[in-house]
Scaffold this motif. Structure first.
Motif, mmCIF file in Angstrom:
data_model
loop_
_atom_site.group_PDB
_atom_site.id
_atom_site.type_symbol
_atom_site.label_atom_id
_atom_site.label_comp_id
_atom_site.label_asym_id
_atom_site.label_seq_id
_atom_site.Cartn_x
_atom_site.Cartn_y
_atom_site.Cartn_z
ATOM 1 N N ALA A 1 -24.713 -45.776 -5.930
ATOM 2 C CA ALA A 1 -23.861 -44.940 -6.786
ATOM 3 C C ALA A 1 -24.652 -43.782 -7.386
ATOM 4 C CB ALA A 1 -23.242 -45.789 -7.898
ATOM 5 N N LEU A 2 -25.867 -44.051 -7.830
ATOM 6 C CA LEU A 2 -26.709 -42.999 -8.391
ATOM 7 C C LEU A 2 -27.052 -41.945 -7.340
ATOM 8 C CD1 LEU A 2 -28.433 -42.011 -10.837
ATOM 9 C CD2 LEU A 2 -30.309 -43.316 -9.821
ATOM 10 N N LEU A 3 -27.447 -42.396 -6.153
ATOM 11 C CA LEU A 3 -27.794 -41.450 -5.089
ATOM 12 C C LEU A 3 -26.583 -40.643 -4.642
ATOM 13 C CD1 LEU A 3 -30.277 -43.575 -2.980
ATOM 14 C CD2 LEU A 3 -30.804 -41.579 -4.379
ATOM 15 N N ASN A 4 -25.421 -41.279 -4.543
ATOM 16 C CA ASN A 4 -24.212 -40.544 -4.158
ATOM 17 C C ASN A 4 -23.846 -39.500 -5.199
ATOM 18 O OD1 ASN A 4 -23.950 -41.877 -1.758
ATOM 19 N ND2 ASN A 4 -22.323 -43.248 -2.459
ATOM 20 N N THR A 5 -24.091 -39.795 -6.466
ATOM 21 C CA THR A 5 -23.779 -38.854 -7.530
ATOM 22 C C THR A 5 -24.778 -37.700 -7.567
ATOM 23 O OG1 THR A 5 -22.837 -40.644 -8.838
ATOM 24 C CG2 THR A 5 -23.417 -38.636 -10.016
ATOM 25 N N VAL A 6 -26.053 -38.006 -7.410
ATOM 26 C CA VAL A 6 -27.093 -37.000 -7.576
ATOM 27 C C VAL A 6 -27.281 -36.135 -6.324
ATOM 28 C CG1 VAL A 6 -29.560 -36.661 -8.021
ATOM 29 C CG2 VAL A 6 -28.275 -38.350 -9.328
ATOM 30 N N VAL A 7 -27.411 -36.764 -5.150
ATOM 31 C CA VAL A 7 -27.733 -35.995 -3.943
ATOM 32 C C VAL A 7 -26.603 -35.946 -2.921
ATOM 33 C CG1 VAL A 7 -30.202 -36.338 -4.155
ATOM 34 C CG2 VAL A 7 -28.861 -37.946 -2.820
#
Length: 147
Positions: A36-42
């Motif tokens: 979820a963090l990676l999908n949001t950030v990058v």
């Protein structure tokens, strides 16, 4: 006069690994959070970055797990990688060579973490039991606080 003595005089046992269901819960929650963090950030179309992050998570979880937890840890990380880190999100697919490589990478990372933990614990236990490393009472009175 104060006399300094070690609290533990006997051999300390090797730490017990964390229970497998707790490791798997950590893998599921950690993989969900990382993806979820990676999908949001990058963005969602960076599976290489997600694979690297999930491999590090699997290795970290392997540090406190049993060997039997490694396949389940790898599978949970792969499910979140395949289901949410590559488009279309929420759809599990199987692309033979790619997914086999991803599963092997995640399993290897979990096993490496477990092996490193076992080696570190064995080395520490050996150092505690080696004859030259035991503290004797002949050194009492040589410390800076002994008078």
């Amino acid at each position: 006069m104060i006399e300094w003595k070690p609290l533990g005089t006997g051999a300390r046992p090797v730490p017990q690994p964390v229970a497998t269901p707790l490791v798997w819960a950590g893998a599921g929650a950690g993989a969900l959070g990382l993806v979820a963090l990676l999908n949001t950030v990058v963005g969602p179309d960076r599976p290489g970055l997600a694979l690297t992050a999930l491999s590090l998570l699997a290795a970290l979880l392997g540090l406190c797990a049993r060997f039997t937890a490694a396949p389940g840890t790898a599978l949970l990380c792969w499910l979140f990688l395949n289901g949410f880190a590559i488009p279309p999100a929420g759809v599990l697919t199987w692309a033979g060579h790619r997914d086999t490589t991803w599963l092997a990478c995640l399993l290897t990372a979990a096993l490496i973490g477990t092996v490193l933990a076992r080696l570190a614990h064995a080395r520490a236990a050996y150092r505690r039991m080696a004859p030259g490393h035991a503290r004797s009472d002949t050194t009492a009175g040589d410390g800076p606080y002994d008078s």
